[in-house]
Write a protein that holds these residues in place. Structure first.
Motif, PDB file in Angstrom:
ATOM      1  N   PHE A  12      -3.385  -0.931 -11.202  1.00 26.55           N
ATOM      2  CA  PHE A  12      -3.292  -0.033 -10.057  1.00 26.55           C
ATOM      3  C   PHE A  12      -4.574  -0.075  -9.243  1.00 26.55           C
ATOM      4  CE2 PHE A  12       0.490   1.836 -11.844  1.00 26.55           C
ATOM      5  CZ  PHE A  12       1.123   2.438 -10.766  1.00 26.55           C
ATOM      6  N   THR A  13      -5.719  -0.045  -9.928  1.00 23.34           N
ATOM      7  CA  THR A  13      -7.003  -0.044  -9.227  1.00 23.34           C
ATOM      8  C   THR A  13      -7.188  -1.319  -8.420  1.00 23.34           C
ATOM      9  OG1 THR A  13      -8.008   1.334 -10.947  1.00 23.34           O
ATOM     10  CG2 THR A  13      -9.497   0.116  -9.512  1.00 23.34           C
ATOM     11  N   LEU A  14      -6.853  -2.455  -9.012  1.00 25.60           N
ATOM     12  CA  LEU A  14      -6.977  -3.724  -8.299  1.00 25.60           C
ATOM     13  C   LEU A  14      -6.067  -3.766  -7.078  1.00 25.60           C
ATOM     14  CD1 LEU A  14      -7.087  -6.214 -11.333  1.00 25.60           C
ATOM     15  CD2 LEU A  14      -8.971  -5.666  -9.786  1.00 25.60           C
ATOM     16  N   LEU A  15      -4.834  -3.271  -7.245  1.00 26.83           N
ATOM     17  CA  LEU A  15      -3.884  -3.293  -6.136  1.00 26.83           C
ATOM     18  C   LEU A  15      -4.288  -2.346  -5.011  1.00 26.83           C
ATOM     19  CD1 LEU A  15      -0.457  -3.463  -8.034  1.00 26.83           C
ATOM     20  CD2 LEU A  15      -1.410  -5.194  -6.501  1.00 26.83           C
ATOM     21  N   THR A  16      -4.781  -1.156  -5.376  1.00 27.93           N
ATOM     22  CA  THR A  16      -5.128  -0.194  -4.341  1.00 27.93           C
ATOM     23  C   THR A  16      -6.358  -0.609  -3.547  1.00 27.93           C
ATOM     24  OG1 THR A  16      -6.338   1.125  -5.991  1.00 27.93           O
ATOM     25  CG2 THR A  16      -4.082   1.800  -5.487  1.00 27.93           C
ATOM     26  N   HIS A  17      -7.128  -1.557  -4.074  1.00 27.10           N
ATOM     27  CA  HIS A  17      -8.279  -2.063  -3.338  1.00 27.10           C
ATOM     28  C   HIS A  17      -7.956  -3.367  -2.606  1.00 27.10           C
ATOM     29  CE1 HIS A  17     -10.666   0.597  -6.155  1.00 27.10           C
ATOM     30  NE2 HIS A  17     -11.072   0.965  -4.959  1.00 27.10           N
ATOM     31  N   SER A  18      -6.686  -3.769  -2.658  1.00 26.39           N
ATOM     32  CA  SER A  18      -6.283  -4.985  -1.950  1.00 26.39           C
ATOM     33  C   SER A  18      -5.719  -4.597  -0.585  1.00 26.39           C
ATOM     34  CB  SER A  18      -5.227  -5.754  -2.742  1.00 26.39           C
ATOM     35  OG  SER A  18      -3.980  -5.077  -2.700  1.00 26.39           O
ATOM     36  N   ALA A  19      -5.609  -5.579   0.275  1.00 23.62           N
ATOM     37  CA  ALA A  19      -5.136  -5.312   1.633  1.00 23.62           C
ATOM     38  C   ALA A  19      -3.646  -4.994   1.671  1.00 23.62           C
ATOM     39  CB  ALA A  19      -5.430  -6.518   2.527  1.00 23.62           C
ATOM     40  N   GLY A  20      -2.903  -5.402   0.640  1.00 22.20           N
ATOM     41  CA  GLY A  20      -1.449  -5.263   0.684  1.00 22.20           C
ATOM     42  C   GLY A  20      -0.905  -3.936   0.192  1.00 22.20           C
ATOM     43  N   VAL A  21      -1.735  -3.108  -0.411  1.00 23.00           N
ATOM     44  CA  VAL A  21      -1.263  -1.840  -0.971  1.00 23.00           C
ATOM     45  C   VAL A  21      -2.127  -0.705  -0.454  1.00 23.00           C
ATOM     46  CG1 VAL A  21      -0.895  -0.509  -3.088  1.00 23.00           C
ATOM     47  CG2 VAL A  21      -0.388  -2.961  -3.057  1.00 23.00           C
ATOM     48  N   GLY A  22      -1.483   0.332   0.039  1.00 25.44           N
ATOM     49  CA  GLY A  22      -2.229   1.461   0.582  1.00 25.44           C
ATOM     50  C   GLY A  22      -1.741   2.779   0.020  1.00 25.44           C
ATOM     51  N   LEU A  23      -2.268   3.872   0.551  1.00 22.61           N
ATOM     52  CA  LEU A  23      -1.906   5.198   0.074  1.00 22.61           C
ATOM     53  C   LEU A  23      -0.426   5.479   0.275  1.00 22.61           C
ATOM     54  CD1 LEU A  23      -2.791   7.914  -1.071  1.00 22.61           C
ATOM     55  CD2 LEU A  23      -3.280   8.659   1.261  1.00 22.61           C
ATOM     56  N   ALA A  24       0.147   4.963   1.369  1.00 24.45           N
ATOM     57  CA  ALA A  24       1.578   5.177   1.615  1.00 24.45           C
ATOM     58  C   ALA A  24       2.420   4.596   0.485  1.00 24.45           C
ATOM     59  CB  ALA A  24       1.974   4.553   2.955  1.00 24.45           C
ATOM     60  N   ASP A  25       1.992   3.460  -0.044  1.00 19.04           N
ATOM     61  CA  ASP A  25       2.716   2.849  -1.163  1.00 19.04           C
ATOM     62  C   ASP A  25       2.612   3.711  -2.415  1.00 19.04           C
ATOM     63  OD1 ASP A  25       3.453   0.233   0.127  1.00 19.04           O
ATOM     64  OD2 ASP A  25       1.278   0.115   0.297  1.00 19.04           O
ATOM     65  N   LEU A  26       1.416   4.251  -2.672  1.00 21.32           N
ATOM     66  CA  LEU A  26       1.235   5.126  -3.827  1.00 21.32           C
ATOM     67  C   LEU A  26       2.079   6.394  -3.689  1.00 21.32           C
ATOM     68  CD1 LEU A  26      -2.620   4.880  -4.423  1.00 21.32           C
ATOM     69  CD2 LEU A  26      -0.815   3.963  -5.877  1.00 21.32           C
ATOM     70  N   LEU A  27       2.119   6.962  -2.473  1.00 19.11           N
ATOM     71  CA  LEU A  27       2.908   8.171  -2.254  1.00 19.11           C
ATOM     72  C   LEU A  27       4.404   7.893  -2.400  1.00 19.11           C
ATOM     73  CD1 LEU A  27       1.001   9.808   0.742  1.00 19.11           C
ATOM     74  CD2 LEU A  27       1.118  10.621  -1.620  1.00 19.11           C
ATOM     75  N   GLU A  28       4.827   6.710  -2.006  1.00 16.35           N
ATOM     76  CA  GLU A  28       6.232   6.333  -2.166  1.00 16.35           C
ATOM     77  C   GLU A  28       6.614   6.289  -3.648  1.00 16.35           C
ATOM     78  OE1 GLU A  28       8.039   2.221  -1.175  1.00 16.35           O
ATOM     79  OE2 GLU A  28       8.301   3.428   0.636  1.00 16.35           O
ATOM     80  N   LEU A  29       5.710   5.732  -4.449  1.00 16.40           N
ATOM     81  CA  LEU A  29       5.960   5.686  -5.891  1.00 16.40           C
ATOM     82  C   LEU A  29       5.890   7.081  -6.495  1.00 16.40           C
ATOM     83  CD1 LEU A  29       6.500   4.136  -8.453  1.00 16.40           C
ATOM     84  CD2 LEU A  29       4.060   3.597  -8.607  1.00 16.40           C
ATOM     85  N   ARG A  30       4.926   7.886  -6.040  1.00 18.57           N
ATOM     86  CA  ARG A  30       4.832   9.261  -6.534  1.00 18.57           C
ATOM     87  C   ARG A  30       6.126  10.021  -6.241  1.00 18.57           C
ATOM     88  NH1 ARG A  30      -0.487  12.679  -5.229  1.00 18.57           N
ATOM     89  NH2 ARG A  30       0.927  14.207  -6.157  1.00 18.57           N
ATOM     90  N   ARG A  31       6.689   9.826  -5.062  1.00 16.85           N
ATOM     91  CA  ARG A  31       7.926  10.524  -4.699  1.00 16.85           C
ATOM     92  C   ARG A  31       9.068  10.115  -5.632  1.00 16.85           C
ATOM     93  NH1 ARG A  31       9.109  13.167  -0.033  1.00 16.85           N
ATOM     94  NH2 ARG A  31       7.255  12.298   0.976  1.00 16.85           N
ATOM     95  N   ALA A  32       9.124   8.815  -5.949  1.00 19.24           N
ATOM     96  CA  ALA A  32      10.182   8.331  -6.837  1.00 19.24           C
ATOM     97  C   ALA A  32      10.054   8.909  -8.241  1.00 19.24           C
ATOM     98  CB  ALA A  32      10.155   6.805  -6.891  1.00 19.24           C
ATOM     99  N   LEU A  33       8.832   9.225  -8.651  1.00 17.03           N
ATOM    100  CA  LEU A  33       8.602   9.744  -9.996  1.00 17.03           C
ATOM    101  C   LEU A  33       8.563  11.268 -10.047  1.00 17.03           C
ATOM    102  CD1 LEU A  33       5.807   7.306 -11.212  1.00 17.03           C
ATOM    103  CD2 LEU A  33       8.121   7.451 -12.125  1.00 17.03           C
ATOM    104  N   GLU A  34       7.810  11.882  -9.149  1.00 20.19           N
ATOM    105  CA  GLU A  34       7.513  13.313  -9.262  1.00 20.19           C
ATOM    106  C   GLU A  34       8.710  14.218  -9.005  1.00 20.19           C
ATOM    107  OE1 GLU A  34       4.081  14.898  -7.242  1.00 20.19           O
ATOM    108  OE2 GLU A  34       2.920  13.104  -7.732  1.00 20.19           O
ATOM    109  N   VAL A  35       9.558  13.837  -8.071  1.00 22.39           N
ATOM    110  CA  VAL A  35      10.677  14.722  -7.740  1.00 22.39           C
ATOM    111  C   VAL A  35      11.638  14.861  -8.931  1.00 22.39           C
ATOM    112  CG1 VAL A  35      12.631  15.097  -6.203  1.00 22.39           C
ATOM    113  CG2 VAL A  35      10.432  14.311  -5.268  1.00 22.39           C
ATOM    114  N   PRO A  36      12.137  13.742  -9.493  1.00 23.83           N
ATOM    115  CA  PRO A  36      12.990  13.911 -10.685  1.00 23.83           C
ATOM    116  C   PRO A  36      12.220  14.463 -11.877  1.00 23.83           C
ATOM    117  CG  PRO A  36      12.558  11.580 -10.277  1.00 23.83           C
ATOM    118  CD  PRO A  36      12.060  12.324  -9.086  1.00 23.83           C
TER     119      PRO A  36
END
Length: 235
Positions: free
Chosen positions: A91-115
């Motif tokens: 996760f740390t490597l990806l979040t420091h890359s150009a291809g993954v941003g906070l919006a991507d993390l929030l999208e995953l959080r939404r998929a997990l946190e709501v259910p």
């Protein structure tokens, strides 16, 4: 002209074979691996090669080695904390890359946190509620580092309260991911008051075992984070 195929070192091949036996279930948690001399003869490698392969597997938390008469190398029992370490690195490597941003993390959080919020409301125990209460913070007196740590701890505890260890495994590295100094600095002044209020609302709904209300609060919580972190200075 084709290039020659570079074969991996012997210890790497042995580690790969043993790893495949473990991940496929051919070797079960707690099961003892063959002794080093037996592996040497069976595979046709030196004892130093076997030991290097076992050290590699131990560093990946796949086996544990004990000394003494009853010692040896045993398949490790899965541990969410240790397994999450490897995911955290990714996760740390990806979040420091150009291809993954906070919006991507929030999208995953939404998929997990709501259910997860709905499941936790149904399955939570008094121990889970106590852990969630212990992860609350006070935005009036706590500093930023304390609030960041508490935020992470609260959501890890929520994932744990689902009773499904896979939520905890995936959630742990996700909630350890950093916002980034620039983003944290530009959050609106009432941001942490809002986060605190959401956490307390979620706790109340889990206490009441109201799954519908808990999922609704989880959605609004993530909507607020997405809104305030997608525009400069939370505007």
């Amino acid at each position: 002209m084709t290039g020659s195929v570079v074969r991996p070192p012997a210890y790497q091949q042995l580690a790969d074979d043993l790893r495949a036996d473990i991940t496929s279930g051919r070797l079960q948690p707690g099961e003892r691996l063959p002794p080093e001399p037996e592996l040497c003869v069976k595979i046709g490698v030196s004892r130093s090669t076997v030991r290097e392969a076992l050290r590699l597997l131990a560093s990946q938390h796949l086996i544990v080695t004990t000394r003494g008469v009853t010692g040896g190398s045993f398949v490790a029992h899965p541990d969410a904390g240790q397994l999450a370490e490897g995911l955290s690195t990714g996760f740390t490597l990806l979040t420091h890359s150009a291809g993954v941003g906070l919006a991507d993390l929030l999208e995953l959080r939404r998929a997990l946190e709501v259910p997860a919020a709905g499941l936790a409301a149904v399955r939570r125990t008094e121990s889970h509620l106590a852990e969630l209460r212990g992860a609350l913070f006070d935005p009036l007196i706590d500093d930023l580092d304390t609030m960041l740590a508490a935020h992470s701890a609260f959501h890890r505890a929520l994932a744990k309260a689902t009773g499904n260890p896979l939520f905890e495994l995936v959630g742990r590295p996700l909630y350890q991911a950093s916002y980034g100094e620039e983003l944290v600095r530009d959050l609106p002044v009432d941001y942490w008051h809002h986060i605190d209020a959401d956490h307390r609302q979620l706790l109340a709904e889990l206490t009441a075992q109201d799954a519908s209300a808990a999922t609704g609060t989880a959605v609004r919580h993530l909507d607020y984070i997405a809104l305030t972190t997608s525009t400069p200075s939370g505007g």
